[in-house]
Design a protein around this motif. Sequence first.
Motif, mmCIF file in Angstrom:
data_model
loop_
_atom_site.group_PDB
_atom_site.id
_atom_site.type_symbol
_atom_site.label_atom_id
_atom_site.label_comp_id
_atom_site.label_asym_id
_atom_site.label_seq_id
_atom_site.Cartn_x
_atom_site.Cartn_y
_atom_site.Cartn_z
ATOM 1 N N ALA A 54 -2.102 9.028 8.513
ATOM 2 C CA ALA A 54 -2.946 8.712 9.670
ATOM 3 C C ALA A 54 -2.594 7.346 10.252
ATOM 4 N N ASN A 55 -2.276 6.387 9.400
ATOM 5 C CA ASN A 55 -1.913 5.066 9.894
ATOM 6 C C ASN A 55 -0.583 5.101 10.640
ATOM 7 N N ARG A 91 -10.116 8.022 12.288
ATOM 8 C CA ARG A 91 -9.509 8.888 11.273
ATOM 9 C C ARG A 91 -8.951 8.048 10.120
ATOM 10 N N VAL A 92 -8.344 6.909 10.434
ATOM 11 C CA VAL A 92 -7.813 6.037 9.386
ATOM 12 C C VAL A 92 -8.942 5.485 8.523
ATOM 13 N N CYS A 93 -10.059 5.133 9.143
ATOM 14 C CA CYS A 93 -11.183 4.569 8.378
ATOM 15 C C CYS A 93 -11.786 5.576 7.405
ATOM 16 N N LEU A 147 -6.448 5.752 20.685
ATOM 17 C CA LEU A 147 -6.434 4.794 19.585
ATOM 18 C C LEU A 147 -7.778 4.758 18.857
ATOM 19 N N GLY A 148 -8.867 4.868 19.599
ATOM 20 C CA GLY A 148 -10.171 4.895 18.950
ATOM 21 C C GLY A 148 -10.335 6.094 18.044
ATOM 22 N N ARG A 149 -9.886 7.249 18.506
ATOM 23 C CA ARG A 149 -9.999 8.452 17.685
ATOM 24 C C ARG A 149 -9.152 8.343 16.418
#
Length: 482
Positions: free
Chosen positions: A287-288, A265-267, A259-261
Motif C-alpha cells: 500500500a505504501n 489504506r496505509v494507516c 492520496l487521501g484514499r
Amino acid sequence: MRKFMPQPGFVVQAYRYALDPSATTRQMMFSHCGAARASFNWAVTWVEASWWQRRAEESYGVPEDGLTHWRPWSLPALRKVFNEAKKIDPRFAGWWEENSKEAYSTGLANAAAAFDNYAKSKQGKRKGKRVGMPRRKSKHRARLACRFTTGTIRVEADRRHVTLPRLGTIRTHESTRKLERRVSNGTARILSATIRYERGRWFVSFQVEVKRELERVARPQVAVGVDLGVKVLAVMADSLGEIRCIPNPAHYDTALKTLGRMSRRVCRRQGPDRRTGQKPSKRWLKANTERNRVHHRVAHLRADALHKLTTTITSEYGTVVVEDLNVAGMLRNRRLARKIADAGFGEIRRQITYKTKRNGCRTVVASRWYPSSKTCSDCGAVKAKLPLHVRVFDCDSCPLVMDRDENAARNLAALAAACMTGTGVAGDQDARAPKPRGADRKTRVTRPSRKAEAGRAGGTRLPHQQQKETRDRTQTKALTLW
C-alpha cells in the motif's frame, strides 16, 4: 572533487537517465551508496574527535601548546588517513573491497565540503542561513548516491546501456541517443557519473562537457514580464502589448483525493515502529508503494510542465523580467503554502536564469520591494494598499481598470525597457532592477490621524505631514526615472 573548467565554447551540463538494473546490480548499487555513507560517517567522527578532545583538555586547564592538534578535513588528508584505517577498522573489515574506491571518495568529498561550509559559515564568509556542524547520516534517512570520476564510464553504442566502474553494463529505461550521438561526434566529453536512488527508481546523471552554440531566440528584441501567481501560474506581457496567461495545472490538488484514499489504506495496515522494533507487513509495504507512486507521478508532471513553460519563454523573448519573490516567507502562509509549493515559483526562476544564459539572452530580476501590482501600468500612480483578495486593479488617478496580474506583468515588461535604455541597470545578464521607491524595504503606509486632518483643514502643517510630503516628492522623482 576538483572542479572542471569548460573550454571556450563548451559548457558543463548533465544528462540524466532512468535505469533498469538487474537484481544483482541493484544490490551492488545499494552497497556502493552504503559505502559512501559509511565513509562520510567515519570522516565526521574522525575529525570531530579532535575537537571534543581539545574541549576536554581545555576544561582541565591544559595550555594551548599542549592541546591535541586539529585534525585536517581536506579531501587529500581524509583519503590518506582513510586508506590506512579501512584495513584495520572493524567497521570496514571484510567488506570494503567489494565496492569501488569511488564510493568511499564520494563520502569523504561530501564530508570535506560539509566541514568547509561549516567553517565559512561560522566565519561569516558563506551566504544564507548558518550551517551547523556536520552530523552522521542515518541508515534509514540518508539519500542514496554515489559518484564515479575515474574508471570506465561510457554510453554504449546501442544507446540502451551504460557502463560504470565495478557495476558493469546496466540497461537504461530510455534511449541515450542524445548523449551517445554527441560523444561519438566528438562534441561532448563525459566527466563523471552519479547514481542516485529516488522516487522508487535508480537514476544515473552524467556530467558532460558539451560544445554548445548559442541558440537564437524567435524575437530577440522583445522583452517580456512574467508575473507568477496561484490561480493563474504565469501572466506574460511583452513590450509589444501582447498578453498570455498560463493556467495553473495544480497537479497536487488534482491528486489529493487519491492520496487521501491511499493514505487511509496505509494507516489500516501494520506499519513499522522503530521504538518497538516492529517490522512492516507485506500489505503495508504494498500500500505504501502504491501511495508513493502517486507522489512520484505528481512530481514528474510538475517538473515536465515547468520545463515546458520556461523553455517556451526563453526560446521566444530576448529579455525576461522576473520578480525576486520571497518564496520561503510565502510558504509560512498556512492558507497558501500548499498551492505555492505546488506551483514551484523558485524552480521557475532557476530554470529561466540558466536557460536565458544558454540562449545568450538577458534576465532582469525586479527588486523584492518593487510594487508591480500596486503601480498603474498606464499613468504610473502607486496605490497605498492593494489587498491580495482584490483581483482587479482600479487606478485612482486614471480610468484604467485591469486584472491585477496583467497589470503587474505590464509593469515588469516596462521595467526591462527602462533597463535597456540606460535609466536602470545596464541590461546585463542576471541584472537586478533598481528600487524605484528609493528604499531597501517596504514603505510603511499609515492613515492620517484626526489631528492631522484637523491641522490640514486649518491650514497648518504638522512635522509628520512635512515628512510625508518630502517622502512623496522623493517617490515621485524616483518614479519619473522610469
